[in-house]
Design an enzyme around this catalytic site. Structure first.
Site, mmCIF file in Angstrom:
data_model
loop_
_atom_site.group_PDB
_atom_site.id
_atom_site.type_symbol
_atom_site.label_atom_id
_atom_site.label_comp_id
_atom_site.label_asym_id
_atom_site.label_seq_id
_atom_site.Cartn_x
_atom_site.Cartn_y
_atom_site.Cartn_z
ATOM 1 N N TYR A 1 0.967 -1.316 0.065
ATOM 2 C CA TYR A 1 0.059 -0.072 -0.108
ATOM 3 C C TYR A 1 0.891 1.137 -0.123
ATOM 4 C CZ TYR A 1 -3.153 3.472 1.627
ATOM 5 O OH TYR A 1 -4.357 4.550 1.900
ATOM 6 N N ASP B 1 9.386 3.265 0.985
ATOM 7 C CA ASP B 1 8.001 3.828 1.550
ATOM 8 C C ASP B 1 8.157 3.487 2.979
ATOM 9 O OD1 ASP B 1 5.594 4.688 2.415
ATOM 10 O OD2 ASP B 1 4.448 3.570 0.977
ATOM 11 N N LYS C 1 2.979 9.923 8.955
ATOM 12 C CA LYS C 1 2.351 9.148 10.172
ATOM 13 C C LYS C 1 3.190 9.649 11.541
ATOM 14 C CE LYS C 1 0.033 5.343 7.976
ATOM 15 N NZ LYS C 1 -1.245 5.795 8.281
#
Length: 448
Positions: A153, A255, A283
């Protein structure tokens, strides 16, 4: 079904106020949530406030939280140091569309943790970070195609929503996964500039690179595939990708939106001792503020100065820059990492012991602050293993059984993982394990 029916009835009894509030939300907001994934059956509880390691819903229920905002809250909720810094900044302004010194301070704090990071730009989310990293990699390499990993993702821009959660009947050959667009509204032509490879299979990756030589300009990888539990790399897979990228002249993107600052101070790049060309972040770097970043080698990042677009009114605003600088310099210290890593191991060991005591098939994948219980004895090394070995319905019973005892074990769904925050303590780990001990006998009966 009997176990699920019991858990659902208990949940509805505990959360009548949430059910009513959620019905009202659906009148104004599609699906009643701000991000579609946050809706679940029969309905999500509705949060009133959060503090430390706890969430509180509109019914007054307290939840010991290991979801931690989908992993964005390694600092926990309303951390006093971050809150004080942000409160101070509110009085000095929250948005300057001009340079400011906090921008450099936040960038420097990131550069100290990633040795290959010469320059940094800020965004407002992980999606923006991966989108811009892909664009920059294409611009630098001069090639249009990106290679991604099946089941990974990377946010919700068009190029990321390909083969993230392909239905079992559409996956294709394990060494040549099908390219499946996973959202209406994405043009079919988008998939023409994306290729998909399996995780933990260097031979398959190299074969794809050979077939698309001079086409693929970027490889983006979740160093730990956290879209499917905690799927770790094996046999020097990440280092092997580094070597292939060097051989084929490809920009290597880590990522680290989920792993960054969580599995180690310098993320997975530090943990696995691999130097990518670009790193994407979001995040937990921001202490629950909406921020993202990407950075890397100067020669790659310099394309931004030569005409590759990266714009955004809110990029690097002083409020989130202050939060980033505070989180990295004052909260996520060496002592903090020792603390969360120790708690993560305590939680993992406790799950393993309880499963063994009750004869539950399962094991824990754990990397410091991140972990997940997988109710299978089979290894999960890639997306196909996840599809084959994870019983999603069984995991749903476990999750609601925990929730009904006031423990949110991880974000909803078997594909997720828990986060240990700096505000968790040993007593919270023990409470989490006590809740699992309570439901273990019924889970064992269900699995038998």
């Amino acid at each position: 079904m009997e176990l699920w029916d019991d858990y659902e009835a208990t949940y509805r009894e505990r959360t009548a106020g949430s059910e009513a509030a959620f019905e009202r939300l659906q009148e104004d907001v599609p699906a009643g949530v701000a991000s579609t994934y946050r809706a679940w059956d029969p309905y999500p509880f509705v949060v009133d406030r959060a503090e430390g390691p706890y969430l509180y819903d509109v019914d007054g229920n307290e939840y010991l939280d290991f979801d931690m905002n989908n992993g964005a809250a390694m600092v926990g909720h309303a951390h006093p140091t971050v809150t004080e810094a942000a409160s101070d900044q509110l009085h000095d302004g929250t948005l300057f569309t001009h340079p400011h010194e906090l921008l450099g301070e936040a960038a420097s704090a990131l550069k100290e943790r990633w040795s290959m990071m010469d320059k940094v730009r800020f965004t407002n989310s992980g999606t923006e970070s991966t989108m811009h990293a892909m664009r920059i990699a294409r611009a630098y390499s001069g090639r249009d195609t990106v290679l991604k990993i099946e089941g990974a993702y990377h946010g919700v821009h068009d190029y990321a929503l390909i083969s993230k959660a392909t239905p079992e009947g559409q996956v294709g050959h394990p060494k040549r996964p099908n390219k499946v667009i996973e959202s209406d509204g994405i043009p079919e032509k988008t998939a023409e500039t994306v290729e998909v490879a399996p995780f933990n299979d260097l031979d398959a990756v190299e074969s794809i690179l050979e077939d698309h030589v001079n086409e693929i300009g970027a490889l983006i990888v979740e160093p730990i595939v956290l879209a499917k539990g905690v799927t770790q790399p094996y046999d020097d897979f990440l280092q092997g990708l580094r070597e292939l990228c060097d051989e084929y002249g490809i920009v290597y993107i880590f990522d680290e939106v989920k792993t960054g600052v969580k599995v180690a101070p310098g993320g997975a790049a530090e943990y696995y001792d691999v130097e990518p060309d670009l790193v994407t972040l979001a995040k937990s770097i921001g202490g629950n503020f909406p921020v993202g970043a990407f950075g890397g080698r100067e020669e790659v990042m310099s394309v931004i100065e030569d005409g590759t677009a990266h714009y955004g009114t809110y990029n690097g605003n002083p409020l989130v820059a202050r939060a980033v600088e505070t989180v990295l310099n004052d909260v996520l210290t060496g002592e903090a990492y020792d603390h969360v890593n120790r708690l993560g191991q305590r939680l993992a060991d406790g799950y393993e012991e309880i499963m063994a005591d009750h004869g539950i098939e399962g094991h824990v994948e754990n990397v410091n602050s991140i972990g997940m219980v997988l109710f299978t004895d089979e290894p999960v090394e890639n997306y196909r293993d996840y599809l084959e070995h994870i019983d999603v319905e069984f995991h749903e019973n476990y999750w609601f059984g925990m929730l009904n005892q006031g423990v949110l074990p991880h974000p909803h769904d078997a594909s997720q993982q828990w986060t240990i925050s700096v505000q968790h303590e040993e007593e919270h780990i023990d409470e989490h394990l006590d809740a699992f001990e309570n439901i273990a006998p019924r889970l064992a009966d269900e699995q038998a």
